[in-house]
Scaffold this active site. Structure first.
Site, PDB file in Angstrom:
ATOM      1  N   HIS A 110      -7.991  -6.432   7.081  1.00  0.00           N
ATOM      2  CA  HIS A 110      -7.713  -6.176   7.943  1.00  0.00           C
ATOM      3  C   HIS A 110      -8.190  -6.158   9.853  1.00  0.00           C
ATOM      4  O   HIS A 110      -9.130  -6.550   9.915  1.00  0.00           O
ATOM      5  CB  HIS A 110      -8.847  -4.019   7.893  1.00  0.00           C
ATOM      6  CG  HIS A 110      -7.509  -2.702   9.144  1.00  0.00           C
ATOM      7  ND1 HIS A 110      -7.447  -1.958   8.166  1.00  0.00           N
ATOM      8  CD2 HIS A 110      -8.248  -2.596  10.138  1.00  0.00           C
ATOM      9  CE1 HIS A 110      -6.882  -1.024   9.653  1.00  0.00           C
ATOM     10  NE2 HIS A 110      -7.758  -1.511   9.552  1.00  0.00           N
ATOM     11  N   HIS A 112       0.231  -0.911   0.225  1.00  0.00           N
ATOM     12  CA  HIS A 112       0.062  -0.130  -0.108  1.00  0.00           C
ATOM     13  C   HIS A 112       0.956   1.359   0.033  1.00  0.00           C
ATOM     14  O   HIS A 112       1.086   1.859   0.848  1.00  0.00           O
ATOM     15  CB  HIS A 112      -1.565  -0.120   0.997  1.00  0.00           C
ATOM     16  CG  HIS A 112      -1.815   0.956   1.220  1.00  0.00           C
ATOM     17  ND1 HIS A 112      -3.056   0.803   1.811  1.00  0.00           N
ATOM     18  CD2 HIS A 112      -1.645   2.427   0.448  1.00  0.00           C
ATOM     19  CE1 HIS A 112      -3.917   1.985   1.894  1.00  0.00           C
ATOM     20  NE2 HIS A 112      -3.063   2.607   0.969  1.00  0.00           N
ATOM     21  N   GLU A 129      -2.451  -1.716  -2.865  1.00  0.00           N
ATOM     22  CA  GLU A 129      -3.719  -1.090  -2.340  1.00  0.00           C
ATOM     23  C   GLU A 129      -3.632   0.674  -2.301  1.00  0.00           C
ATOM     24  O   GLU A 129      -2.412   0.691  -2.350  1.00  0.00           O
ATOM     25  CB  GLU A 129      -3.633  -1.238  -0.780  1.00  0.00           C
ATOM     26  CG  GLU A 129      -4.310  -2.895  -0.798  1.00  0.00           C
ATOM     27  CD  GLU A 129      -4.488  -3.045   0.649  1.00  0.00           C
ATOM     28  OE1 GLU A 129      -4.642  -3.938   0.826  1.00  0.00           O
ATOM     29  OE2 GLU A 129      -3.444  -2.447   1.598  1.00  0.00           O
TER      30      GLU A 129
END
Length: 243
Positions: free
Chosen positions: A190, A43, A70
């Site tokens: 997450h 990310h 991401e």
């Protein structure tokens, strides 16, 4: 078997704390793949506080499984993804200064932008996933953008798991069924961990992939990387058939 993608951002955070190349994020990704993971997730944020854009470029030829990038679909992010051409891109609604992801997209309010972004990636042959809360209506809208998958934001599940795991997982079961009914694949991520992953995998149908970073890297400090990856993979094994 549900795929395990390892988010290596925290490895880059440790490296950046000294300004040198230890630990080496490319070497770490290769080691993860040798140990049986199904993908590598990064990310890259605008401030490059962990994964840098140069890391993404260097990782592309090194990653032999699935490369998942991401990020918020800024012009710079879109350019990077189209240059690197990962197997998957996951669109997240994080503000540039966000510490970590804290909610899924308001898909309806961002429909036009998401649809245009998905089209760009689809034309480049890149699978697109949209980060959403476990909300069937948001998932139905995500399907209308042309996305291939959704990624379910699982922090609410992780937070409620210890007090009532059946209640915690119920919205995700419904969301996954809604996604499957719309023709979407289902990813999740997450705060999934060794404490809660096996139950989530057991209960949530149609689960294609989980992306795990913080908990997995933390566990590796205690258990070692081979034992940690083996433990996470064990959580994702299909249930044995009944006798």
């Amino acid at each position: 078997m549900t795929n395990l993608s390892v988010n290596i951002n925290k490895v880059a955070t440790l490296r950046n704390s000294r300004g040198e190349n230890m630990p080496d994020v490319v070497r770490f990704a290769i080691e993860c793949e040798k140990l049986g993971v199904n993908g590598i997730t990064v990310h890259p944020r605008p401030d490059e506080r962990h994964i840098r854009r140069s890391d993404v470029i260097q990782l592309r030829p090194a990653v032999k499984t699935e490369f998942n990038i991401e990020g918020y679909p800024s012009a710079e992010f879109i350019k990077l993804v189209l240059t690197v051409k990962p197997e998957q891109v996951t669109l997240v609604p994080d503000a540039p200064d966000a510490l970590t992801s804290s909610a899924g997209w308001d898909v309806g309010a961002n429909m036009e932008m998401l649809t245009e972004t998905v089209e760009k990636f689809r034309d480049a042959g890149i699978r697109t996933s949209i980060f959403v809360d476990p909300d069937p209506e948001a998932i139905k809208l995500a399907a209308k953008t042309g996305a291939d998958r959704v990624e379910l934001y699982t922090k609410p599940y992780a937070d409620a798991y210890a007090s009532d795991r059946e209640a915690a997982v119920a919205p995700f079961v419904e969301a996954s069924r809604a996604a499957h009914g719309c023709g979407l694949g289902v990813n999740a991520g997450h705060d999934l961990s060794l404490a809660n992953l096996a139950f989530f995998h057991e209960r949530v149908p149609y689960l294609n992939e989980v992306s795990i970073g913080h908990a997995l890297i933390s566990d590796a400090l205690y258990l070692g990387l081979p034992a940690t990856i083996a433990a996470y993979r064990e959580c994702l094994r299909p249930a044995a058939p009944a006798e």
